[in-house]
Design a protein around this motif. Structure first.
Motif, PDB file in Angstrom:
ATOM      1  N   ASN A  28       0.766  -1.201   0.016  1.00  0.00           N
ATOM      2  CA  ASN A  28      -0.208   0.023   0.005  1.00  0.00           C
ATOM      3  C   ASN A  28       0.872   1.241   0.046  1.00  0.00           C
ATOM      4  O   ASN A  28       1.954   1.353   0.519  1.00  0.00           O
ATOM      5  CB  ASN A  28      -0.906  -0.196   1.204  1.00  0.00           C
ATOM      6  N   PRO A  29       0.184   2.490  -0.274  1.00  0.00           N
ATOM      7  CA  PRO A  29       0.944   3.607  -0.534  1.00  0.00           C
ATOM      8  C   PRO A  29       1.602   3.967   0.723  1.00  0.00           C
ATOM      9  O   PRO A  29       0.734   3.853   1.791  1.00  0.00           O
ATOM     10  CB  PRO A  29       0.254   4.548  -1.136  1.00  0.00           C
ATOM     11  N   PRO A  30       2.480   4.556   1.211  1.00  0.00           N
ATOM     12  CA  PRO A  30       3.165   4.930   2.611  1.00  0.00           C
ATOM     13  C   PRO A  30       2.258   6.095   3.001  1.00  0.00           C
ATOM     14  O   PRO A  30       1.565   6.878   2.341  1.00  0.00           O
ATOM     15  CB  PRO A  30       4.759   5.448   2.240  1.00  0.00           C
ATOM     16  N   VAL A  31       2.332   6.202   4.300  1.00  0.00           N
ATOM     17  CA  VAL A  31       1.560   7.155   5.076  1.00  0.00           C
ATOM     18  C   VAL A  31       2.456   8.197   5.424  1.00  0.00           C
ATOM     19  O   VAL A  31       3.309   8.044   6.052  1.00  0.00           O
ATOM     20  CB  VAL A  31       0.914   6.746   6.291  1.00  0.00           C
ATOM     21  N   LYS A  32       2.237   9.623   5.011  1.00  0.00           N
ATOM     22  CA  LYS A  32       2.869  10.846   5.510  1.00  0.00           C
ATOM     23  C   LYS A  32       2.168  11.692   6.424  1.00  0.00           C
ATOM     24  O   LYS A  32       1.121  11.738   6.266  1.00  0.00           O
ATOM     25  CB  LYS A  32       3.154  11.548   4.168  1.00  0.00           C
ATOM     26  N   ILE A  33       2.981  11.940   7.633  1.00  0.00           N
ATOM     27  CA  ILE A  33       2.436  12.436   8.703  1.00  0.00           C
ATOM     28  C   ILE A  33       3.248  13.558   8.965  1.00  0.00           C
ATOM     29  O   ILE A  33       4.609  13.594   9.126  1.00  0.00           O
ATOM     30  CB  ILE A  33       2.416  11.585   9.703  1.00  0.00           C
ATOM     31  N   GLN A  34       2.858  14.723   9.167  1.00  0.00           N
ATOM     32  CA  GLN A  34       3.580  15.998   9.743  1.00  0.00           C
ATOM     33  C   GLN A  34       3.609  16.180  11.286  1.00  0.00           C
ATOM     34  O   GLN A  34       2.499  16.326  11.783  1.00  0.00           O
ATOM     35  CB  GLN A  34       3.041  17.201   9.035  1.00  0.00           C
ATOM     36  N   ILE A  35       4.669  16.184  11.618  1.00  0.00           N
ATOM     37  CA  ILE A  35       4.986  16.177  13.302  1.00  0.00           C
ATOM     38  C   ILE A  35       5.636  17.671  13.657  1.00  0.00           C
ATOM     39  O   ILE A  35       6.619  17.850  13.054  1.00  0.00           O
ATOM     40  CB  ILE A  35       5.643  15.085  13.753  1.00  0.00           C
ATOM     41  N   GLN A  36       4.934  18.451  14.551  1.00  0.00           N
ATOM     42  CA  GLN A  36       5.603  19.626  14.818  1.00  0.00           C
ATOM     43  C   GLN A  36       7.014  19.529  15.630  1.00  0.00           C
ATOM     44  O   GLN A  36       7.020  18.614  16.810  1.00  0.00           O
ATOM     45  CB  GLN A  36       4.625  20.462  15.697  1.00  0.00           C
ATOM     46  N   GLU A  37       7.807  20.033  15.525  1.00  0.00           N
ATOM     47  CA  GLU A  37       9.036  20.162  16.032  1.00  0.00           C
ATOM     48  C   GLU A  37       9.174  21.217  17.062  1.00  0.00           C
ATOM     49  O   GLU A  37       8.659  22.260  16.886  1.00  0.00           O
ATOM     50  CB  GLU A  37      10.440  20.097  14.869  1.00  0.00           C
ATOM     51  N   PRO A  38      10.055  20.856  18.057  1.00  0.00           N
ATOM     52  CA  PRO A  38      10.297  21.825  19.081  1.00  0.00           C
ATOM     53  C   PRO A  38      10.981  23.203  18.450  1.00  0.00           C
ATOM     54  O   PRO A  38      11.900  22.933  17.483  1.00  0.00           O
ATOM     55  CB  PRO A  38      11.122  21.345  20.290  1.00  0.00           C
ATOM     56  N   PRO A  39      10.888  24.281  19.188  1.00  0.00           N
ATOM     57  CA  PRO A  39      11.767  25.496  18.675  1.00  0.00           C
ATOM     58  C   PRO A  39      13.265  25.219  18.743  1.00  0.00           C
ATOM     59  O   PRO A  39      13.692  24.508  19.528  1.00  0.00           O
ATOM     60  CB  PRO A  39      11.257  26.728  19.483  1.00  0.00           C
ATOM     61  N   SER A  40      13.918  25.860  17.839  1.00  0.00           N
ATOM     62  CA  SER A  40      15.311  25.698  18.051  1.00  0.00           C
ATOM     63  C   SER A  40      15.994  26.632  19.109  1.00  0.00           C
ATOM     64  O   SER A  40      15.459  27.099  19.778  1.00  0.00           O
ATOM     65  CB  SER A  40      15.895  26.567  16.414  1.00  0.00           C
ATOM     66  N   PHE A  41      17.275  26.086  19.374  1.00  0.00           N
ATOM     67  CA  PHE A  41      18.218  26.576  20.669  1.00  0.00           C
ATOM     68  C   PHE A  41      18.100  28.189  20.360  1.00  0.00           C
ATOM     69  O   PHE A  41      18.016  29.080  21.257  1.00  0.00           O
ATOM     70  CB  PHE A  41      19.465  26.073  20.578  1.00  0.00           C
ATOM     71  N   PHE A  42      18.312  28.930  19.232  1.00  0.00           N
ATOM     72  CA  PHE A  42      18.415  30.421  18.977  1.00  0.00           C
ATOM     73  C   PHE A  42      16.989  30.880  19.216  1.00  0.00           C
ATOM     74  O   PHE A  42      17.106  32.071  20.107  1.00  0.00           O
ATOM     75  CB  PHE A  42      18.971  30.499  17.550  1.00  0.00           C
ATOM     76  N   THR A  43      15.714  30.284  18.969  1.00  0.00           N
ATOM     77  CA  THR A  43      14.622  30.872  19.059  1.00  0.00           C
ATOM     78  C   THR A  43      14.317  31.028  20.667  1.00  0.00           C
ATOM     79  O   THR A  43      13.818  31.768  21.194  1.00  0.00           O
ATOM     80  CB  THR A  43      13.620  29.861  18.393  1.00  0.00           C
ATOM     81  N   ARG A  44      14.875  29.555  21.230  1.00  0.00           N
ATOM     82  CA  ARG A  44      14.539  29.699  22.877  1.00  0.00           C
ATOM     83  C   ARG A  44      15.226  30.654  23.581  1.00  0.00           C
ATOM     84  O   ARG A  44      14.803  31.386  24.465  1.00  0.00           O
ATOM     85  CB  ARG A  44      14.506  28.108  23.132  1.00  0.00           C
ATOM     86  N   ALA A  45      16.582  30.879  22.933  1.00  0.00           N
ATOM     87  CA  ALA A  45      17.502  31.672  23.546  1.00  0.00           C
ATOM     88  C   ALA A  45      17.120  33.091  23.748  1.00  0.00           C
ATOM     89  O   ALA A  45      16.954  34.116  24.575  1.00  0.00           O
ATOM     90  CB  ALA A  45      18.928  31.601  23.081  1.00  0.00           C
TER      91      ALA A  45
END
Length: 338
Positions: A70-87
């Motif tokens: 069967n065709p593969p399933v594609k899911i988008q997962i939210q990533e945590p903010p980068s170190f620069f953004t958190r700083a």
């Protein structure tokens, strides 16, 4: 983003049956379609020409293959903010907190302790009595000094130069100078001492008023203050006689002859007795200022002698300072009175 599936469900999706995988994929597509329709309908509710930009979020696409053709399933997962953004966010919150505390403290001081905000204004008032911004008592003291017969006598002497050295100190630096800042003000040294000197470092006369907030015992001026006044005045007397017009105290000998009462005018008489290279010896007397109409000297209160030594290698530094003052338009007379 609302509606995203947890990681545990994604891991479980790799082992589901082919039919269930197809249903799962169709449900994901339906979910994305519903989000797109909701977003378009929400934008229509705003007035024409008004656009909103949702906060930018980072997503990573994960592909899951069941292995059954069967065709593969594609899911988008939210990533945590980068170190620069958190700083950056942390720095902004810290700076915001500092600004809030600072402005809050200033507002509190203005409301509850206004005298602390205008404390330096008292120094400014006392240093410029001739500008008409002083209190009535300070103006009376200034008028008494200006009209005293001894002052008129000094002014008639062509060999003496009239100055007010404290006024040559930059306004921003005066609060940090003991006799021009902390000790200056109503009921202390109300007006800057009026000084007459010969300009050659041989003799000097200083007239001032000492107030009741300078006492060591009730009604009697503190002996340490009198020693400070003698040290400063005798040092200023010999400055013009030294190579670079500046020196520091090496030895000060003070003898108290009588109590100096508060709220009185005094005169300090200084004379340079000896100069050898970078060294100068000066002696002086602090007396009560005679009442107008009374002949002779006032009552002797303090006698002192001092040894002043010019620091080594101070010449290049003083020449650099003098050059800067001259190029900035400062009168040359103010340079030697540092």
């Amino acid at each position: 983003m609302a509606g995203l599936l947890p990681r545990s469900l994604l891991r479980a999706s790799s082992s589901i049956a082919p039919r269930q995988a197809a249903l799962f994929q169709s449900s994901v597509r339906a979910h994305k379609l519903s989000q797109r329709i909701y977003a378009q309908s929400s934008l229509k509710s705003y007035p024409r020409g008004f656009t909103t930009f949702p906060p930018k979020q980072q997503y990573r696409t994960h592909t899951y293959d069941s292995g059954d053709g069967n065709p593969p399933v594609k899911i988008q997962i939210q990533e945590p903010p980068s170190f620069f953004t958190r700083a950056l966010r942390f720095t902004g919150r810290v700076l915001g907190g500092i600004l809030i505390v600072t402005f809050g403290s200033v507002i509190a001081l203005v409301i509850y302790e206004p005298d602390m905000i205008v404390a330096t204004e008292a120094v400014r008032m006392a240093m410029h009595p001739e500008e008409g911004i002083s209190d009535e008592r300070t103006l009376e003291i200034e008028a008494y000094i200006q009209n005293h017969p001894m002052v008129q006598k000094f002014r008639d002497d062509p060999s003496l130069i009239e100055t007010r050295p404290h006024l040559d100190i930059p306004t921003l630096l005066r609060p940090n100078v003991l006799t021009a800042g902390v000790l200056t003000g109503p009921d202390r040294i109300a007006v800057p001492p009026l000084v007459f000197a010969d300009g050659e470092g041989k003799k000097l006369f200083a007239i001032l008023h000492v107030g009741e907030q300078l006492c060591g015992h009730p009604g009697v001026i503190h002996g340490g203050l009198l020693a400070t006044l003698m040290d400063e005045t005798l040092a200023r007397c010999c400055f013009p006689a030294l190579p670079n017009k500046i020196a520091m105290t090496a030895n000060l000998d003070v003898n108290y002859r009588a109590p100096c009462k508060a709220n009185q005018f005094v005169i300090i008489k200084a004379e340079t007795t000896k100069v050898e290279g970078r060294k100068a010896w000066v002696s002086g007397r602090l007396e009560s200022l005679p009442v107008p109409g009374v002949e002779g000297d006032g009552k002797l209160l303090v006698e002192a002698s001092v040894l002043m030594i010019e620091p080594k290698n101070i010449g290049p530094l003083m020449r650099e300072v003098s050059h800067k003052k001259l190029t900035s338009g400062t009168p040359s007379a103010a340079i030697g009175s540092a």
